[in-house]
Design a protein around this motif. Structure first.
Motif, PDB file in Angstrom:
ATOM      1  N   GLU A 486     -84.351 -32.373  19.758  1.00 53.32           N
ATOM      2  CA  GLU A 486     -84.879 -33.734  19.568  1.00 53.32           C
ATOM      3  C   GLU A 486     -85.874 -34.086  20.682  1.00 53.32           C
ATOM      4  N   GLU A 487     -85.539 -33.709  21.923  1.00 56.35           N
ATOM      5  CA  GLU A 487     -86.437 -34.001  23.041  1.00 56.35           C
ATOM      6  C   GLU A 487     -87.731 -33.196  22.937  1.00 56.35           C
ATOM      7  N   GLY A 499     -92.325 -31.369  13.791  1.00 57.76           N
ATOM      8  CA  GLY A 499     -91.012 -30.809  14.049  1.00 57.76           C
ATOM      9  C   GLY A 499     -90.935 -29.313  13.815  1.00 57.76           C
ATOM     10  N   GLU A 500     -91.733 -28.785  12.870  1.00 58.13           N
ATOM     11  CA  GLU A 500     -91.702 -27.346  12.617  1.00 58.13           C
ATOM     12  C   GLU A 500     -92.157 -26.557  13.838  1.00 58.13           C
ATOM     13  N   ASP A 501     -93.186 -27.072  14.531  1.00 63.02           N
ATOM     14  CA  ASP A 501     -93.659 -26.416  15.752  1.00 63.02           C
ATOM     15  C   ASP A 501     -92.578 -26.439  16.832  1.00 63.02           C
ATOM     16  N   ALA A 502     -91.848 -27.542  16.908  1.00 67.14           N
ATOM     17  CA  ALA A 502     -90.772 -27.650  17.898  1.00 67.14           C
ATOM     18  C   ALA A 502     -89.671 -26.637  17.596  1.00 67.14           C
ATOM     19  N   THR A 503     -89.347 -26.496  16.321  1.00 66.12           N
ATOM     20  CA  THR A 503     -88.306 -25.527  15.924  1.00 66.12           C
ATOM     21  C   THR A 503     -88.746 -24.099  16.253  1.00 66.12           C
ATOM     22  N   GLU A 504     -90.021 -23.787  15.992  1.00 65.95           N
ATOM     23  CA  GLU A 504     -90.533 -22.443  16.272  1.00 65.95           C
ATOM     24  C   GLU A 504     -90.501 -22.147  17.771  1.00 65.95           C
ATOM     25  N   GLY A 515     -79.311 -23.611  20.714  1.00 62.34           N
ATOM     26  CA  GLY A 515     -79.994 -24.775  20.166  1.00 62.34           C
ATOM     27  C   GLY A 515     -80.613 -25.691  21.197  1.00 62.34           C
ATOM     28  N   SER A 516     -80.634 -25.280  22.475  1.00 63.46           N
ATOM     29  CA  SER A 516     -81.263 -26.085  23.529  1.00 63.46           C
ATOM     30  C   SER A 516     -81.790 -25.158  24.615  1.00 63.46           C
TER      31      SER A 516
END
Length: 573
Positions: A486-487, A499-504, A515-516
């Motif tokens: 989330e951050e 958000g997809e870029d953050a997940t990648e 997950g962090s």
């Protein structure tokens, strides 16, 4: 206490934790379009994830550029200036500027903004001024508005931007740019504008002068004349001596290109050998000083600097003063800066350390009689203190220029580059000592106010002392010691990604797949960034060396000065 509003302050001795980085040799912070190869990433740290996925693009690349720029700017600022409040302000300014500028003008707009910010950080300016330097390019391009700055950065930074825009238009007040009107305008700027906005405008002018080749020749000369008459003396007035020298040299280059080439070629012919000698003498002197028992007892730190030789000041000595080339004595120059130990009996240790250093220099080399100037025992009227020594380093059959060595304490150096003395303000256009003293008090008051706004509270859990990695702390919003998805997504969205870029990016950096990101995993990411930055810096360094070595020039060119009825003329033999 940090002197935030003046360029007089010098970096603090210590540094907060940083991943290792290589600063660009040109002295400016450079924009790197990062491509992180999987092989390099995997080998840089055991914590790097074992993945063959492609390097981060899109939002991931933006985060890499954000972190790289933030790390370098906070390192340049030094520990005293880079409080957690300052770091937060700087991080917000970069988040606002990066998406607004990164594709403007082929990426050059962002590179210019970061170069201005680097100059201000090197001058030890506070985060409000540096943030204004980052955002001024975006404001001029219409990529952000003053309302955006007020809402996301703060009123103080918006005020500095407003003041700098007023200063930008100041030369238009003059009908004729002669010495008298230029002096009056400098006095007006120093008296009626926020002094930090003046320093911001000086950094912007320096960046403009570095890019002047892109303009037509008539504009190059008009802008160079403005800088020579107005801004270079202003830089001296506020204590930014190195900035003043570079502004003078760049103006000289465009106003009198043939004369500049003659002086530059002659100095290069001298400096090609002098650079190696300076490095040799620096090391010899440093080893001798560190080995001395008395200095070990009364001094806690010793630094030795080589000194840049200004082309413009050399021209003045050759032409205006009528000196012969062999009479230009300070091509070889060193400056010794000593930091005395602090305890109840150390009040005279600074002068003692300087005079002991003088004795060690006398034992190493041959001192030139009659050239020593002891401004420590007998300070100048404006309070300047330093010990100047001329050394003959010639060898049998090999004549060399004299080497000048300045010896001073850290406090004396802070004073000399613009601290408490008001002498430099005279060159800025103020000739009345009382007026100069009053203006200096205003400058220091501005520094105090900025330092109060940006200081860390003693009971702050996220103060700079509790944050070993400032970039990590800016991303770790809730302070739990981990960067959540989330951050990371929030930062991505601020940069214009999704958000997809953050997940990648999380997938690439999350070594243990929990997950962090822990601080160790984030430091691995920083090392990957710095690897690519250092490679680009090395490439830039090698390019300059090859350009110089492959460019055919007459290295035997010498300047001769002849006194003629029509004045001194520079001739190349």
């Amino acid at each position: 206490m940090a002197t935030a509003a003046t360029a007089a302050a010098v970096p603090a001795g210590g540094r907060p934790y940083r991943c290792r980085r290589t600063r660009s040799r040109c002295g400016t912070l450079r924009l790197h379009r990062l491509r992180l190869p999987a092989a390099a990433a995997a080998s840089s740290s055991p914590l790097a994830p074992s993945t063959s996925a492609p390097p981060p693009e899109g939002g991931g690349r933006l985060v890499a550029e954000l972190v790289g720029a933030f790390n370098e700017l906070t390192e340049r600022m030094g520990e005293e200036m880079a409080t957690s409040s300052s770091s937060s302000l700087l991080f917000r300014a970069l988040k606002l500027a990066l998406p607004a500028l990164r594709d403007a003008d082929g990426g050059r707009a962002l590179a210019r903004a970061l170069a201005v910010a680097a100059s201000l950080a090197d001058l030890q300016m506070d985060a409000e001024v540096i943030s204004a330097g980052i955002l001024r390019e975006a404001l001029d391009a219409g990529a952000v508005s003053m309302r955006d700055v007020k809402a996301q950065i703060g009123i103080s930074t918006a005020h500095l931007l407003h003041e700098s825009l007023r200063l930008k238009r100041a030369p238009s007040k003059l009908d004729v740019l002669d010495d008298e009107s230029a002096s009056a305008l400098r006095k007006f700027c120093l008296t009626y504008y926020d002094i930090r906005a003046v320093i911001l405008e000086l950094a912007l002018k320096l960046d403009m002068m570095r890019q002047l080749d892109d303009l037509p020749k008539y504009l190059q000369r008009i802008k160079s004349l403005e800088v020579m008459k107005i801004y270079a003396p202003l830089a001296h007035a506020v204590g930014a001596g190195n900035l003043s020298l570079e502004l003078e040299d760049l103006s000289f280059r465009y106003l009198f290109p043939h004369s500049y080439d003659h002086v530059d070629q002659w100095l290069r012919s001298q400096e090609s050998e002098c650079k190696a000698l300076i490095n040799l003498y620096k090391e010899q002197l440093l080893q001798a000083l560190k080995a001395d028992d008395e200095l070990k007892r009364i001094v806690q730190d010793i630094s030795i600097q080589g000194r840049y030789k200004s082309r413009f000041s050399t021209m003045k000595k050759l032409v205006k003063d009528g000196r012969k080339p062999e009479d230009v004595k300070d091509i070889l120059a060193l400056r010794v800066i000593l930091e005395p130990r602090c305890d109840g009996t150390s009040s005279d240790w600074g002068p003692r350390a300087c005079h002991r250093t003088h004795e060690i220099i006398q034992a190493l080399w041959k001192e030139v009689p009659g050239r020593t100037k002891d401004y420590i025992s007998r300070p100048k009227e404006n309070g300047y203190q330093s010990l100047h020594v001329a050394i003959d380093v010639s060898e049998p059959g090999k004549m060399r220029p004299l080497m000048e060595i300045q010896i001073r304490t850290k406090e004396m150096h802070r004073f000399a580059v613009g601290g408490d003395a008001s002498h430099s303000l005279y060159k800025g256009g103020l000739t009345d000592p009382g007026e100069a003293k009053r203006l200096k008090a205003i400058m220091l008051a501005a520094a105090e106010l900025a330092a109060l706004r940006l200081r860390d509270m003693p009971d702050s859990d996220r103060g700079v002392g509790n944050c070993k990695n400032p970039a990590f702390c800016q991303l770790d919003k809730n302070g739990d010691g981990r960067i959540s998805i989330e951050e990371l997504t929030e930062v991505m969205e601020d940069l214009g990604a999704g958000g997809e870029d953050a997940t990648e990016l999380m997938h690439l950096l999350d070594a243990n797949s929990d997950g962090s990101l822990s601080s160790d995993e984030f430091e691995s990411f920083q090392r990957q960034i710095e690897l690519m930055r250092s490679l680009e810096d090395e490439d830039d360094h090698y390019r300059k060396i090859l350009k110089e070595k492959l460019h055919t020039v007459d290295s035997a060119g010498l300047i001769h000065v002849y006194r003629k009825e029509l004045g001194d003329k520079l001739l190349v033999s």
